[in-house]
Design an enzyme around this catalytic site. Structure first.
Site, mmCIF file in Angstrom:
data_model
loop_
_atom_site.group_PDB
_atom_site.id
_atom_site.type_symbol
_atom_site.label_atom_id
_atom_site.label_comp_id
_atom_site.label_asym_id
_atom_site.label_seq_id
_atom_site.Cartn_x
_atom_site.Cartn_y
_atom_site.Cartn_z
ATOM 1 N N ASP A 38 -11.348 7.640 -9.888
ATOM 2 C CA ASP A 38 -11.120 6.316 -10.510
ATOM 3 C C ASP A 38 -12.423 5.518 -10.569
ATOM 4 O O ASP A 38 -12.720 4.860 -11.558
ATOM 5 C CB ASP A 38 -9.975 5.534 -9.842
ATOM 6 C CG ASP A 38 -10.162 5.218 -8.370
ATOM 7 O OD1 ASP A 38 -11.056 5.827 -7.716
ATOM 8 O OD2 ASP A 38 -9.419 4.360 -7.856
ATOM 9 N N SER A 124 -2.108 5.873 5.584
ATOM 10 C CA SER A 124 -1.421 7.111 5.213
ATOM 11 C C SER A 124 -1.861 7.663 3.872
ATOM 12 O O SER A 124 -1.380 8.701 3.439
ATOM 13 C CB SER A 124 0.076 6.835 5.136
ATOM 14 O OG SER A 124 0.290 5.880 4.104
ATOM 15 N N LEU A 126 -1.142 6.089 1.181
ATOM 16 C CA LEU A 126 -0.123 5.634 0.226
ATOM 17 C C LEU A 126 -0.349 4.168 -0.161
ATOM 18 O O LEU A 126 0.549 3.488 -0.640
ATOM 19 C CB LEU A 126 1.283 5.823 0.815
ATOM 20 C CG LEU A 126 1.657 7.263 1.201
ATOM 21 C CD1 LEU A 126 3.055 7.318 1.816
ATOM 22 C CD2 LEU A 126 1.591 8.206 -0.005
ATOM 23 N N GLU A 165 -10.958 -6.341 -2.144
ATOM 24 C CA GLU A 165 -11.224 -5.247 -1.190
ATOM 25 C C GLU A 165 -12.706 -4.851 -1.228
ATOM 26 O O GLU A 165 -13.321 -4.587 -0.197
ATOM 27 C CB GLU A 165 -10.315 -4.049 -1.486
ATOM 28 C CG GLU A 165 -10.357 -3.034 -0.370
ATOM 29 C CD GLU A 165 -9.147 -2.106 -0.308
ATOM 30 O OE1 GLU A 165 -8.064 -2.466 -0.792
ATOM 31 O OE2 GLU A 165 -9.308 -1.009 0.248
ATOM 32 N N ASP A 177 -5.237 2.137 -6.901
ATOM 33 C CA ASP A 177 -4.145 1.767 -5.999
ATOM 34 C C ASP A 177 -3.529 0.430 -6.384
ATOM 35 O O ASP A 177 -2.304 0.273 -6.444
ATOM 36 C CB ASP A 177 -4.651 1.682 -4.548
ATOM 37 C CG ASP A 177 -5.276 2.981 -4.096
ATOM 38 O OD1 ASP A 177 -5.152 3.978 -4.821
ATOM 39 O OD2 ASP A 177 -5.892 2.983 -3.016
ATOM 40 N N TYR A 227 -15.843 7.213 2.664
ATOM 41 C CA TYR A 227 -15.430 6.877 1.290
ATOM 42 C C TYR A 227 -16.606 6.265 0.529
ATOM 43 O O TYR A 227 -16.940 6.698 -0.571
ATOM 44 C CB TYR A 227 -14.241 5.895 1.341
ATOM 45 C CG TYR A 227 -13.703 5.560 -0.026
ATOM 46 C CD1 TYR A 227 -12.655 6.289 -0.572
ATOM 47 C CD2 TYR A 227 -14.252 4.533 -0.789
ATOM 48 C CE1 TYR A 227 -12.173 6.005 -1.841
ATOM 49 C CE2 TYR A 227 -13.783 4.241 -2.051
ATOM 50 C CZ TYR A 227 -12.732 4.979 -2.565
ATOM 51 O OH TYR A 227 -12.260 4.691 -3.816
HETATM 52 C C1 GLA Z 1 -8.406 5.321 -2.220
HETATM 53 C C2 GLA Z 1 -9.009 4.256 -3.136
HETATM 54 C C3 GLA Z 1 -8.744 4.572 -4.609
HETATM 55 C C4 GLA Z 1 -9.138 6.002 -4.948
HETATM 56 C C5 GLA Z 1 -8.579 6.985 -3.929
HETATM 57 C C6 GLA Z 1 -9.076 8.384 -4.132
HETATM 58 O O1 GLA Z 1 -7.022 5.300 -2.291
HETATM 59 O O2 GLA Z 1 -8.491 2.988 -2.829
HETATM 60 O O3 GLA Z 1 -9.423 3.645 -5.425
HETATM 61 O O4 GLA Z 1 -10.524 6.126 -5.063
HETATM 62 O O5 GLA Z 1 -8.878 6.606 -2.605
HETATM 63 O O6 GLA Z 1 -8.642 8.883 -5.356
#
Ligand code: GLA
Length: 392
Positions: A38, A124, A126, A165, A177, A227
């Site tokens: 993304d 998680s 999610l 965020e 997300d 990340y």
């Molecule tokens: C997390 C981030 C998203 C995306 C995913 C991996 O959930 O918040 O923006 O980058 O990781 O696809």
């Protein structure tokens, strides 16, 4: 908690009656495919879940926002004139961030008391944080409109959730997300172009199959650092690739064929691997959405597997627990695809399993995974639901 119980709890905490209480809600999400692309302008394919964050709210007309939650003891008061000052809160920093960026964006942030209740499991994969951000944004935007200010625009709320965020909480996440949490649609996945924010709903018609979401139950650690590191690696790859592919603005602009030629000329080592994952995953999303629309679930499932292998071998965000869990899922006859979902390093898998065999699948995977890793996985009963809304 039920809405009635939530309202009662609110009154226990803040007083008054249940009469003037409002309830807002935003969704957790599962990403079907399109992982870690993304923030590279790729198309992703998430769906909003029945696992959600609810906010019970009452306007107070004061210059403060008070925060409480059903599951933790912390109580927080945010001064509306000092919203930039709460970055170090242990809990409440997400809400403060959203209120702050909305205020900067011209919303009329009004005083209110808020009670949070979330059943999106924390850490998680999610999107528990996005569901808190979007539920907060939905509440504050509704109140802003009622006070004559800017109102609810679901895409805007997602963008502001992501911005808070990124800039307030120090996680360089993409838009997926918050977008799914805000714009999810019952029984549909969202094919979202993260470069343009154009999107289409694709009906999740799974025929004889069901999605099973399982949590590997490994506590995530250092996840945010890793990340941000991955994101930086993709930015490095993009800068190098621009020197040989001058028209591109993001990694998602590159086709696998172009990458085949250009990749090795300017990239090497880990940075090459990261970019290769992104380019190929972008292509897999389109193929997967196509397969799903044609009702070809076996092909869809095969792409889920390939996505996991790429996240494991090229992007290196799976880890032993997600690898073991998804491997056990895949080897069960009746499971036609399984992968990690979300940021990785822990969290959840999503698997496509024959409906009639779901119970047997859970029993099998639960036992085998426990033998492998000495921890118990958690399995969720989920459905695909709408995104952000006020519950009437
Ligand atoms: C997390 C981030 C998203 C995306 C995913 C991996 O959930 O918040 O923006 O980058 O990781 O696809």
């Amino acid at each position: 908690m039920t809405i009635i119980d939530l309202k009662k709890r609110f009154v226990e905490i803040y007083g008054g009656s249940t009469e003037d209480l409002r309830v807002f809600s935003a969704a957790g999400r599962v990403n079907l495919i399109g992982e870690h692309i993304d923030y590279c302008g790729g198309k992703v394919f998430p769906a909003a879940l029945n696992l959600r964050t609810a906010v019970v709210a009452r306007k107070t007309g004061k210059n403060e926002i008070r925060l409480a939650a059903t599951t933790i003891a912390d109580r927080v008061t945010l001064d509306i004139n000092r919203l930039n000052d709460y970055r170090d809160l242990k809990w409440g920093d997400y809400q403060a961030g959203v209120a702050f960026v909305m205020q900067q964006d011209g919303y009329n942030i009004v005083g209110c008391d808020l009670l949070y209740d979330t059943d999106v499991p924390f850490g998680s994969g999610l999107s528990s944080s996005a569901s808190i951000e979007v539920a907060t944004a939905m509440t504050l935007a509704t109140f802003s409109a009622e006070a004559g200010g800017k109102g609810v625009d679901l895409v805007r709320l997602a963008v502001l959730g992501q911005r808070s965020e990124n800039t307030y909480n120090g996680v360089n996440c993409g838009i997926m997300d918050q977008f799914a949490s805000s714009l999810g649609k019952k029984d549909n996945a969202i094919l979202l172009n993260c470069k343009t924010l154009e999107y289409d709903y694709v009906p999740l018609e799974l025929g004889d199959y069901a999605l099973v979401i399982a949590n590997c139950n490994k506590p995530r650690s250092l996840q945010e650092g890793k990340y941000n590191e991955r994101r930086a690696e993709t930015e490095q790859a993009l800068e190098a690739l621009k020197t040989v592919l001058p028209g591109i603005t993001c990694l998602a602009d590159i086709t696998p064929e172009q990458f085949e030629k250009a990749g090795k000329t300017v990239l090497s080592g880990k940075v090459y691997d990261r970019a290769k994952h992104v380019v190929e995953e972008c292509a897999r999303v389109l193929e997967s959405a196509d397969a799903l629309q044609k009702g070809d679930l076996k092909t869809f499932g095969e792409y889920l597997n390939q996505s996991h292998y790429s996240l494991r071998d090229l992007y290196e965000v799976t880890g032993a627990y997600l690898d073991a869990l998804s491997q056990r899922e895949r080897e069960f006859p009746g499971c036609i695809g399984a992968r990690m979902t979300g940021a990785g390093f822990g969290g959840c898998t999503v698997a496509l399993v024959e409906k009639s065999k779901v119970d047997e699948f859970i029993k099998y995977v639960d036992e085998k995974y426990y033998d492998d890793m000495g921890v118990r996985a958690l399995f969720y009963t989920t459905s695909v639901e709408n995104g952000a809304q006020e519950l009437k």
